[in-house]
Design a protein around this motif. Structure first.
Motif, PDB file in Angstrom:
ATOM      1  N   LYS A   1       0.833  -1.204   0.000  1.00 38.82           N
ATOM      2  CA  LYS A   1       0.000   0.000   0.000  1.00 38.82           C
ATOM      3  C   LYS A   1       0.867   1.253   0.000  1.00 38.82           C
ATOM      4  N   LEU A   2       2.002   1.207   0.712  1.00 39.35           N
ATOM      5  CA  LEU A   2       2.903   2.352   0.741  1.00 39.35           C
ATOM      6  C   LEU A   2       3.517   2.589  -0.634  1.00 39.35           C
TER       7      LEU A   2
ATOM      8  N   GLU B   1       2.127   1.898  -3.484  1.00 43.34           N
ATOM      9  CA  GLU B   1       1.057   2.475  -4.307  1.00 43.34           C
ATOM     10  C   GLU B   1       0.933   3.974  -4.058  1.00 43.34           C
ATOM     11  N   ILE B   2       0.954   4.368  -2.782  1.00 39.68           N
ATOM     12  CA  ILE B   2       0.849   5.790  -2.438  1.00 39.68           C
ATOM     13  C   ILE B   2       2.109   6.528  -2.872  1.00 39.68           C
TER      14      ILE B   2
ATOM     15  N   LYS C   1       2.171   7.520  -6.442  1.00 33.17           N
ATOM     16  CA  LYS C   1       1.293   8.662  -6.697  1.00 33.17           C
ATOM     17  C   LYS C   1       1.971   9.960  -6.265  1.00 33.17           C
ATOM     18  N   ILE C   2       2.717   9.887  -5.153  1.00 31.41           N
ATOM     19  CA  ILE C   2       3.463  11.063  -4.697  1.00 31.41           C
ATOM     20  C   ILE C   2       4.512  11.447  -5.733  1.00 31.41           C
TER      21      ILE C   2
ATOM     22  N   VAL D   1       0.222   4.075   6.878  1.00 27.02           N
ATOM     23  CA  VAL D   1      -0.418   4.437   5.612  1.00 27.02           C
ATOM     24  C   VAL D   1      -1.054   5.822   5.696  1.00 27.02           C
ATOM     25  N   LYS D   2      -1.647   6.146   6.832  1.00 23.28           N
ATOM     26  CA  LYS D   2      -2.316   7.439   6.983  1.00 23.28           C
ATOM     27  C   LYS D   2      -1.334   8.597   6.860  1.00 23.28           C
TER      28      LYS D   2
ATOM     29  N   TRP E   1       1.442   8.617   5.053  1.00 21.52           N
ATOM     30  CA  TRP E   1       1.775   8.742   3.638  1.00 21.52           C
ATOM     31  C   TRP E   1       0.626   9.386   2.872  1.00 21.52           C
ATOM     32  N   GLU E   2      -0.590   9.017   3.212  1.00 21.39           N
ATOM     33  CA  GLU E   2      -1.747   9.602   2.540  1.00 21.39           C
ATOM     34  C   GLU E   2      -1.874  11.091   2.854  1.00 21.39           C
TER      35      GLU E   2
ATOM     36  N   LEU F   1       0.409  12.753   0.487  1.00 26.90           N
ATOM     37  CA  LEU F   1      -0.139  12.678  -0.868  1.00 26.90           C
ATOM     38  C   LEU F   1      -1.233  13.711  -1.090  1.00 26.90           C
ATOM     39  N   HIS F   2      -2.089  13.882  -0.097  1.00 25.62           N
ATOM     40  CA  HIS F   2      -3.253  14.750  -0.266  1.00 25.62           C
ATOM     41  C   HIS F   2      -3.018  16.170   0.243  1.00 25.62           C
TER      42      HIS F   2
END
Length: 395
Positions: A338-339, A341-342, A345-346, A370-371, A373-374, A377-378
């Motif tokens: 999952k990291l 994948e994020i 995107k970064i 994960v939070k 990293w998200e 990203l956001h």
């Protein structure tokens, strides 16, 4: 926490992006000066630089001080508005084709509104800068993660990921000019693309530097102070003299009948007269003597070059991912699918800038949630700070 940290770091980068609009071309400076007034444009420049110098310290202090966090938010909002207003000015100029003509003396009502709004923004930024003592903010000696004006040294660590072809091309240029009395080779590219890193690699390559009797690395930055730059090349023997003629004579003696390799890093000035006077002592070296200039302003290259400039492009997305993964220690310590994948995107938002990928990779190295990293990203500033700088500084 990650969102707050990256927000402060990238605000510094975004301020630099807005400031870079002032060094695009003479036409843009003409437009802004006539549209907003030269005094207002200069005040915006000064206030942006003063605010950017405080962001690094504010970034850390905001975590324990709500007032500092509010200060950062207010500064961010003001810079956003300034950027929007600059966009409006330049867009209207392009629409009216006024880049190649003079503005009318009297403004239209809508033009006056832009000036009034910019005046308000400048006053707001100036006010925020004045709050530094009240909030205990200091100019950061560390300069933020993504500050593209950080003074560099000649040191470089390890290999340069994704730049193998560029390395070979620079070697070829160097070899092709070995029989020239003096070669001035500009490396041109947008901020954060890796110009300085490539120059550092060349400067520290022992095999390529064989035969150079004098080597010197000088970070020039915005102010091309010929006296100070000449002193830096000469070294300690220059003493405290401010007489340019004496310094040039001393530099001539230092370089006389020697092969030298001088790096002038981060040059902004495209003043041909200043450059002509500055380079006079360099004519006394022997064949193969080289001055390597890094700059983000193509007009600088046209003034200083003796051979075509080397244009350094952005990295491919795959290479940018390699830089990010190397700095985030992926997959050794951050191998969660999952990291990855994020993370990919970064990397897309890094727009091929290795400094951005390196910065964000280092930031997330110790983050395994994960939070977190998200959150990076956001982060809204991530999207804004990684705008296509090429359209701002290389047009």
């Amino acid at each position: 926490m990650a969102g707050a940290l990256v927000g402060g770091a990238l605000l510094s980068g975004f301020i630099n992006v807005v400031f870079d609009r002032f060094i695009t071309t003479d036409a843009v400076n003409l437009i802004l000066g006539k549209k907003l007034g030269p005094e207002l444009v200069e005040r915006l420049k000064i206030s942006l630089l003063a605010a950017e110098a405080l962001v690094g310290d504010a970034e850390f202090k905001q975590l324990d001080n709500p007032s500092v966090r509010e200060w950062l938010n207010s500064l961010r909002d003001a810079v956003y508005v300034a950027d929007d207003l600059l966009d409006a000015v330049l867009t209207k100029a392009a629409t009216r084709k006024e880049v190649r003509s003079f503005w009318p003396i009297s403004f239209l009502d809508r033009d006056r509104k832009i000036v009034d709004k910019m005046e308000g923004v400048v006053r707001r930024i100036e006010f925020l800068v004045k709050q530094k003592d009240l909030l205990g903010l200091e100019k950061s000696s560390y300069r933020d993660f993504l500050s593209w004006r950080i003074p560099s040294t000649s040191l470089v660590e390890g290999n340069i990921l994704g730049r193998e072809k560029d390395q070979q091309e620079i070697i070829k240029i160097l070899n092709d000019n070995r029989e020239h009395q003096l070669s001035v080779i500009p490396i041109v590219g947008i901020g954060g693309v890796g110009k300085t890193t490539l120059a550092q690699w060349l400067y520290n390559n022992e095999k390529l530097m064989e035969g150079f009797q004098v080597k010197k690395w000088v970070c020039v930055s915005e102010d091309f102070n010929v006296i100070q730059v000449t002193k830096n090349i000469i070294g300690q023997t220059a003493g405290n003299t401010e007489d340019f003629n004496s310094l040039q004579l001393e530099l001539k003696e230092k370089l006389f009948e020697k092969k030298f390799f001088i790096v002038l890093d981060d040059v902004w000035s495209d003043d041909g007269d200043v450059w002509k006077k500055f380079r006079t002592p360099f004519q006394y070296g022997i064949k193969g003597s080289t001055i390597l200039v890094t700059t983000r302003v193509k007009e600088v290259a046209s003034v200083v070059q003796t051979c075509p400039p080397y244009i350094l492009s952005e990295l491919s997305e795959d290479c940018c991912w390699s830089v990010f993964a190397n700095n985030v220690c992926f997959p050794e310590s951050n191998g969660h699918p999952k990291l990855e994948e994020i993370g990919r995107k970064i990397v897309k938002k890094c727009k091929g800038l290795p400094l951005a990928a390196e910065t964000l990779g280092s930031l997330l190295r110790t983050k395994h949630d994960v939070k977190e990293w998200e959150a990076v990203l956001h982060c809204s500033l991530l999207e804004t700070s990684m705008v296509d700088l090429k359209s701002l500084v290389m047009q």
